[in-house]
Design a protein around this motif. Structure first.
Motif, PDB file in Angstrom:
ATOM      1  N   THR A 111     -10.992 -10.743 -11.514  1.00 42.64           N
ATOM      2  CA  THR A 111     -11.689 -10.211 -12.632  1.00 42.64           C
ATOM      3  C   THR A 111     -11.204  -8.787 -12.993  1.00 42.64           C
ATOM      4  O   THR A 111     -11.441  -8.493 -14.235  1.00 42.64           O
ATOM      5  CB  THR A 111     -13.191 -10.393 -12.337  1.00 42.64           C
ATOM      6  OG1 THR A 111     -13.468  -9.529 -11.204  1.00 42.64           O
ATOM      7  CG2 THR A 111     -13.645 -11.817 -12.273  1.00 42.64           C
ATOM      8  N   ARG A 112     -10.767  -8.157 -12.136  1.00 46.45           N
ATOM      9  CA  ARG A 112     -10.353  -6.624 -12.394  1.00 46.45           C
ATOM     10  C   ARG A 112      -9.465  -6.116 -11.169  1.00 46.45           C
ATOM     11  O   ARG A 112      -9.806  -6.630 -10.234  1.00 46.45           O
ATOM     12  CB  ARG A 112     -11.814  -5.961 -12.510  1.00 46.45           C
ATOM     13  CG  ARG A 112     -11.534  -4.258 -12.909  1.00 46.45           C
ATOM     14  CD  ARG A 112     -12.673  -3.641 -12.972  1.00 46.45           C
ATOM     15  NE  ARG A 112     -13.193  -3.096 -11.786  1.00 46.45           N
ATOM     16  CZ  ARG A 112     -14.538  -2.978 -11.277  1.00 46.45           C
ATOM     17  NH1 ARG A 112     -15.324  -3.471 -12.257  1.00 46.45           N
ATOM     18  NH2 ARG A 112     -14.758  -2.665 -10.272  1.00 46.45           N
ATOM     19  N   LEU A 113      -8.542  -5.370 -11.368  1.00 41.55           N
ATOM     20  CA  LEU A 113      -7.828  -4.867 -10.401  1.00 41.55           C
ATOM     21  C   LEU A 113      -8.220  -3.113 -10.326  1.00 41.55           C
ATOM     22  O   LEU A 113      -7.971  -2.523 -11.352  1.00 41.55           O
ATOM     23  CB  LEU A 113      -6.439  -4.959 -10.912  1.00 41.55           C
ATOM     24  CG  LEU A 113      -5.853  -6.277 -11.015  1.00 41.55           C
ATOM     25  CD1 LEU A 113      -4.235  -6.159 -11.448  1.00 41.55           C
ATOM     26  CD2 LEU A 113      -6.165  -7.059  -9.684  1.00 41.55           C
ATOM     27  N   ASP A 114      -8.625  -2.751  -9.186  1.00 40.04           N
ATOM     28  CA  ASP A 114      -8.994  -1.374  -9.130  1.00 40.04           C
ATOM     29  C   ASP A 114      -7.829  -0.679  -8.406  1.00 40.04           C
ATOM     30  O   ASP A 114      -7.700  -1.001  -7.302  1.00 40.04           O
ATOM     31  CB  ASP A 114     -10.259  -1.386  -8.355  1.00 40.04           C
ATOM     32  CG  ASP A 114     -11.558  -1.632  -9.046  1.00 40.04           C
ATOM     33  OD1 ASP A 114     -11.653  -1.896 -10.207  1.00 40.04           O
ATOM     34  OD2 ASP A 114     -12.532  -1.791  -8.400  1.00 40.04           O
ATOM     35  N   THR A 115      -7.154   0.115  -9.215  1.00 44.82           N
ATOM     36  CA  THR A 115      -6.010   0.743  -8.651  1.00 44.82           C
ATOM     37  C   THR A 115      -6.151   2.274  -8.453  1.00 44.82           C
ATOM     38  O   THR A 115      -6.678   2.995  -9.313  1.00 44.82           O
ATOM     39  CB  THR A 115      -4.850   0.608  -9.476  1.00 44.82           C
ATOM     40  OG1 THR A 115      -5.049   1.139 -10.806  1.00 44.82           O
ATOM     41  CG2 THR A 115      -4.310  -0.739  -9.647  1.00 44.82           C
ATOM     42  N   THR A 116      -5.973   2.664  -7.292  1.00 45.48           N
ATOM     43  CA  THR A 116      -6.179   4.199  -6.751  1.00 45.48           C
ATOM     44  C   THR A 116      -4.886   4.499  -6.286  1.00 45.48           C
ATOM     45  O   THR A 116      -4.338   4.287  -5.020  1.00 45.48           O
ATOM     46  CB  THR A 116      -7.234   4.349  -5.965  1.00 45.48           C
ATOM     47  OG1 THR A 116      -8.262   3.982  -6.619  1.00 45.48           O
ATOM     48  CG2 THR A 116      -7.293   5.934  -5.618  1.00 45.48           C
ATOM     49  N   PRO A 117      -3.803   5.347  -6.770  1.00 46.13           N
ATOM     50  CA  PRO A 117      -2.853   5.899  -6.148  1.00 46.13           C
ATOM     51  C   PRO A 117      -3.000   6.751  -4.774  1.00 46.13           C
ATOM     52  O   PRO A 117      -3.554   7.701  -5.182  1.00 46.13           O
ATOM     53  CB  PRO A 117      -1.823   6.357  -7.261  1.00 46.13           C
ATOM     54  CG  PRO A 117      -2.939   6.824  -8.312  1.00 46.13           C
ATOM     55  CD  PRO A 117      -4.110   5.795  -8.178  1.00 46.13           C
ATOM     56  N   ASP A 118      -2.220   6.538  -3.874  1.00 45.02           N
ATOM     57  CA  ASP A 118      -2.396   7.302  -2.426  1.00 45.02           C
ATOM     58  C   ASP A 118      -1.121   8.075  -2.358  1.00 45.02           C
ATOM     59  O   ASP A 118      -0.224   7.326  -1.684  1.00 45.02           O
ATOM     60  CB  ASP A 118      -3.096   6.618  -1.370  1.00 45.02           C
ATOM     61  CG  ASP A 118      -3.158   7.501  -0.168  1.00 45.02           C
ATOM     62  OD1 ASP A 118      -2.586   8.780  -0.036  1.00 45.02           O
ATOM     63  OD2 ASP A 118      -3.554   6.900   0.946  1.00 45.02           O
ATOM     64  N   VAL A 119      -1.043   9.117  -3.174  1.00 46.43           N
ATOM     65  CA  VAL A 119       0.414   9.822  -3.069  1.00 46.43           C
ATOM     66  C   VAL A 119       0.859  10.143  -1.468  1.00 46.43           C
ATOM     67  O   VAL A 119       2.036   9.924  -1.043  1.00 46.43           O
ATOM     68  CB  VAL A 119       0.752  10.619  -3.961  1.00 46.43           C
ATOM     69  CG1 VAL A 119       2.107  11.856  -3.980  1.00 46.43           C
ATOM     70  CG2 VAL A 119       0.608  10.381  -5.509  1.00 46.43           C
ATOM     71  N   PRO A 120       0.073  11.008  -0.944  1.00 47.21           N
ATOM     72  CA  PRO A 120       0.197  11.367   0.500  1.00 47.21           C
ATOM     73  C   PRO A 120       0.613  10.206   1.377  1.00 47.21           C
ATOM     74  O   PRO A 120       1.400  10.505   2.365  1.00 47.21           O
ATOM     75  CB  PRO A 120      -1.071  12.241   0.836  1.00 47.21           C
ATOM     76  CG  PRO A 120      -1.541  12.677  -0.447  1.00 47.21           C
ATOM     77  CD  PRO A 120      -1.152  11.449  -1.540  1.00 47.21           C
ATOM     78  N   GLY A 121       0.160   9.000   1.084  1.00 44.48           N
ATOM     79  CA  GLY A 121       0.064   7.987   1.866  1.00 44.48           C
ATOM     80  C   GLY A 121       1.328   7.135   1.591  1.00 44.48           C
ATOM     81  O   GLY A 121       1.749   6.155   2.368  1.00 44.48           O
ATOM     82  N   GLY A 122       1.883   7.302   0.365  1.00 44.13           N
ATOM     83  CA  GLY A 122       2.944   6.501  -0.017  1.00 44.13           C
ATOM     84  C   GLY A 122       2.483   5.070  -0.390  1.00 44.13           C
ATOM     85  O   GLY A 122       3.326   4.184  -0.168  1.00 44.13           O
ATOM     86  N   VAL A 123       1.199   4.777  -0.900  1.00 42.62           N
ATOM     87  CA  VAL A 123       0.731   3.437  -1.121  1.00 42.62           C
ATOM     88  C   VAL A 123      -0.230   3.421  -2.281  1.00 42.62           C
ATOM     89  O   VAL A 123      -0.556   4.545  -2.625  1.00 42.62           O
ATOM     90  CB  VAL A 123      -0.039   2.912   0.030  1.00 42.62           C
ATOM     91  CG1 VAL A 123       0.932   2.961   1.134  1.00 42.62           C
ATOM     92  CG2 VAL A 123      -1.433   3.719   0.406  1.00 42.62           C
TER      93      VAL A 123
END
Length: 920
Positions: A231-243
């Protein structure tokens, strides 16, 4: 099916995967409603370049949800039957409705074919489910409907929804039948009444409130899904973690597989339960920014059910930190000044709904072309494709919550609706890369429990800054809560300044400008247009004023720690004619190259790669713990001191001149010792008289480089060496070297200087507490003097034989500025306690009432005039204006402004006054 190459994205081409899906979707098009409904567009007061492109066959045909794309879908935009109704209690099942409406244009719009408001309304149409969907669930999706929605399929009520700005869906599978199916949509949209968020919509629009947008105003579509589906994709970039931190929302109990793709190649995968946090590797991430808006593709499947969707995201980080001694917002760990517009998202033909997707994209493309890197989406939420375009173009977004219609106290019932919709909007949009800030309230409209609302927003998204109330210095705003991230001032003409950042809050200018120009033939109501001040007569004068106030924005970046600005506005809206473009998007009212140039200057000042040129500045220390100190000269040697007295302020003020050895660099001339320049000699920074030699020119020339949040000043003739403060003294230093002032952990901070508005604002001196007369210097009028008569300032011929009263009227005692001691106020010689001040731009005499506005209106900074020995008297309260004589009268005037007395002809001479011995 290949995904787009990086270079395709850089050139602004749409994602190849999306294009392919849209082509595929074009094979499945809803047939027109099986009824007698006929659509006929109504005439709009203005047409956009896209108005004529709209038809029942192409009413927003693009796939509407780019972050959750499915290959099969059925677009239900087009002609529906329509009727107003007294209420929603009797849906017209099986009944032909009398009118035709073009969905998804709101009923008040010309494109809808209705062009009137209804509190209650019904829509009706038929559709046939493609046979290829057999065995799957069918969902009916709405992008947005204002406000309460009830839906029946084949006479069965399948769902209800309240809220005008968030998307919603109903599973209609159980109500479907073979062959033709009937949809009836009932909508209740009273707009006014303080019950739910409506933004700037009004049933009776006027001023800064506009035509309502009732009913269906975003795309309606059907899609087949498996029983267990996403139903939805919640995307949160984690730049320090590289993921990528990904939460796949959908049917519980399922396993999800996620793939991140770049250029069609899978670069990272992860598997986990629906509803859990999947950590998808994004190695060596290419970070998204306004300069490089790179987007990754995302493919997510539920292997157990066969459901598959695609989307996208950008890798970027947000936060706040002290940079250059000032709390700043961060993008990817760096301070990026956010230079934006107040984008309201209204259209003369579609009101809330852009006529075409190309039009929607145009609005953002033009703002980027003008040099902006941010958009404040003002108390409206746009369709998902608008955010896709912002993501793709690289425009940061501040997202406002649409306000309740009341500006004072609001009811408890309205709070329930406001908070419910606020939660859904944040949840729906928190995966949008470009959104960097949430703004729950504007200027206090409907504001309540602001600290609790900040906590509410943060509980749904703690990755972005929260600006609890844009314009919290204004209007009906409640006191500041203790938990927001932003101090947001609205200051339309800039001169009063903005609040300084605190230890926990960045400082922004949430609205300024509002400059207007009427364009005949492009007005919503001819002759009724207004702006936030005087209307400007032509392109040059309007552009002049924009340039002037935006330069002041640039000065505030370092002087007042300003981190963002929002200009009102990119496009006219109805009778509000303060846009760069007319409401119909047909005419650009300013000069594009000049707008872009000054915008780029502001960004360069913020980046530290430039400092103001040709004007006095002071250089503030940026090292934490020492930010109250400035570079000054004392006994020829440079040092840093706290500006505790007038002498230090004068010593710490320098004119920025083209570099003596290289005009692309800069030299600093002492304000109070003309002809002496900052230079280095034996590693010390000092001031010396320019001897005209090449050696001196090289020693006195410094090239501006980016420092830590402000500017570093590199020696022109000793590359790699920078002006640095060390134990109160100032040296030419290197990152590593044999001297005590070289190197060290604080080197970068110590070599970073904030070029601020000068501590001593007058560039010319006047004799304080002495009487003087001010003689016109314009050739042919030099026998005239500034005087007052019946309280108004004017110029008259004054000679030795003139009456004593005239001589006395033409004599003023020069005082320290009432509002700024580095400037001046002019007290009447014969009416003590009365000062020259301006009001409505006219210079006049008035008694000092002790108010801040009087003090500012009566304070003028002396600057060198156009002729030898002359001075300009620059207003500190009406930016960019000087005391000018014009047709015997005296005004504060700008060169090439909105008024007749702003005429640029002879302006430089008319604002230059010779300071003469007192007549009385």
């Amino acid at each position: 099916m290949s995904l787009p190459r990086p270079e395709e994205r850089r050139k602004g081409r749409p994602h190849a995967l999306l294009v392919a899906l849209l082509v595929l979707a074009g094979l499945v098009v809803a047939t027109p409603a099986a009824s007698a409904a006929i659509w006929q567009p109504k005439p709009a007061p203005l047409n956009t370049p896209w108005t004529a492109q709209v038809s029942p066959a192409n009413a927003l045909p693009e796939y509407p949800r780019p972050q959750l794309v499915r290959s099969d879908w059925l677009n239900l935009n087009g002609v529906w039957e329509f009727a107003g109704a007294p209420n929603l209690n009797s849906p017209p099942i099986g009944q032909t409705l009398p009118e035709g409406v073009l969905v998804p244009y709101p009923i008040e719009s010309a494109l809808s074919g209705i062009k009137r408001h209804e509190d209650n309304m019904f829509y009706r149409r038929d559709f046939t489910v493609p046979s290829t969907w057999n065995g799957r669930r069918v969902k009916l999706n709405f992008g947005a409907v204002t406000w309460e929605t009830r839906v029946w399929v084949n006479g069965t009520q399948v769902g209800t929804h309240t809220g005008g700005y968030d998307a919603f869906s109903f599973d209609v599978t159980g109500a479907l039948r073979a062959g033709a199916n009937e949809i009836v949509v009932g909508v209740h949209s009273p707009i006014d009444g303080n019950r739910f968020p409506i933004g700037k919509q009004r049933r009776d629009p006027s001023g800064i409130f506009y035509t309502a947008s009732s009913g269906i105003w975003q795309t309606v579509w059907l899609e087949p899904v498996t029983t267990a589906h996403i139903t939805r994709l919640d995307t949160t970039p984690d730049v320090p973690g590289g993921v990528l931190d990904l939460v796949v929302q959908g049917t519980a109990g399922q396993q999800a597989r996620a793939e991140v793709l770049s250029g069609g190649q899978v670069v990272g995968t992860a598997t986990g339960a629906v509803g859990s946090h999947l950590r998808v590797p994004v190695p060596n991430a290419r970070l998204w920014s306004p300069d490089d808006p790179f987007l990754y593709d995302l493919r997510v499947t539920l292997p157990g059910s066969g459901d598959a969707v695609t989307g996208y995201f950008g890798m970027r980080s947000l936060g706040k930190a002290v940079v250059g001694g000032v709390l700043r917002p961060l993008l990817n760990g760096k301070f990026v000044f956010q230079l934006g517009t107040l984008d309201q998202g209204y259209w003369p033909d579609g009101i809330y709904t852009a006529p075409t997707d190309a039009a929607l994209r145009f609005d953002l493309e033009r703002q980027k072309a003008l040099g902006f890197n941010m958009v404040r989406k003002h108390i409206k939420v746009e369709p998902a494709r608008w955010f896709y375009h912002a993501d793709r173009l690289g425009l940061l977004v501040w997202q406002d919550m649409p306000s309740l219609d009341a500006v004072d106290d609001t009811s408890a019932a309205s709070h329930v609706n406001f908070e419910a919709e606020l939660r859904r909007i944040v949840d729906q949009l928190k995966g949008i890369t470009s959104i960097v800030q949430w703004v729950p309230f504007n200027e206090g409209w409907g504001e309540y429990d602001n600290g609790r609302i900040v906590d509410l927003v943060r509980s749904h998204d703690n990755t972005r800054l929260i600006n609890h109330n844009s314009g919290s210095n204004c209007c009906v705003s409640d006191p500041e809560p203790g938990n927001g991230d932003v101090l947001d001032d609205h200051a339309y003409q800039m001169s009063p300044g903005t609040r300084l950042p605190t230890a926990s809050r960045v400082a922004v200018l949430g609205e300024y400008g509002g400059l207007g120009r009427r364009i005949t033939g492009h007005e919503w109501q001819p002759g009724a247009g207004f702006a936030y001040g005087d209307l400007f007569p032509d392109e040059t004068s309007l552009t002049n004023r924009y340039t002037e106030i935006t330069r002041e924005v640039g000065r505030f970046v370092q002087t007042r720690g300003l981190s963002a600005s929002v200009y009102t506005e990119p496009y006219d809206v109805e009778n509000e004619i303060n846009g760069f473009y007319t409401y119909d998007r047909q005419v650009l009212k300013m000069t594009e190259s000049r707008v872009r140039e000054v915008n780029q200057q502001v960004l360069a000042l913020a980046a530290g790669t430039a400092i103001p040129r040709g004007e006095p500045v002071s250089l503030r220390v940026t090292t934490p713990g020492f930010t109250d100190r400035y570079l000054r000269h004392q006994d020829s040697l440079a040092r840093t001191d706290v500006p505790a007295n007038d002498l230090v302020k004068q010593d710490a003020t320098f004119w920025t001149r083209p570099g003596l050895a290289n005009s692309s660099c800069v030299s600093f001339e002492s304000r109070n010792f003309p002809g002496r320049y900052l230079r280095h000699a034996s590693s010390r920074i000092r001031t010396d008289a320019n001897d005209g030699s090449a050696g001196f020119a090289g020693d006195a020339t410094f090239c501006v480089r980016a420092g830590q949040g402000a500017s570093a000043l590199e020696s022109h003739n000793q590359p790699g060496a920078f002006i640095r403060h060390h134990q109160e003294l100032v040296y030419l230093a290197r990152a590593s070297g044999p001297n005590p002032w070289d190197g060290g952990g604080s080197f970068a901070a110590d070599t970073t200087w904030a070029a601020t508005i000068p501590l001593w604002r007058s560039g010319a001196d006047l004799p304080v507490d002495q009487a003087r007369s001010f003689q016109v210097s314009t050739p042919g009028f030099t026998d005239r003097y500034l005087r007052h008569q019946d309280s108004l300032a004017r110029t008259d011929v004054v000679t030795a034989s003139s009456p004593a009263l005239l001589k006395s009227d033409a004599t003023f005692v020069i005082r320290r500025g009432l509002a700024d001691s580095s400037c001046y106020s002019l007290e009447s010689r014969n009416l003590p306690g009365q000062y020259l001040r301006h009001s409505g731009f006219r210079v006049r005499l008035g008694a000092d009432d002790g108010s801040e506005i009087f003090d500012r209106d009566a304070t003028f900074c002396a600057q060198p005039g156009s002729g030898a020995g002359t001075v300009r008297l620059a207003s500190i309260n009406e930016l960019g204006t000087n005391v000018r004589h014009y047709a015997d009268e005296v005004w504060v005037a700008s060169s090439g402004g909105a008024h007749t007395y702003d005429n640029p002809a002879s302006y430089a001479q008319d604002v230059s006054w010779a300071v003469a011995p007192a007549w009385a």
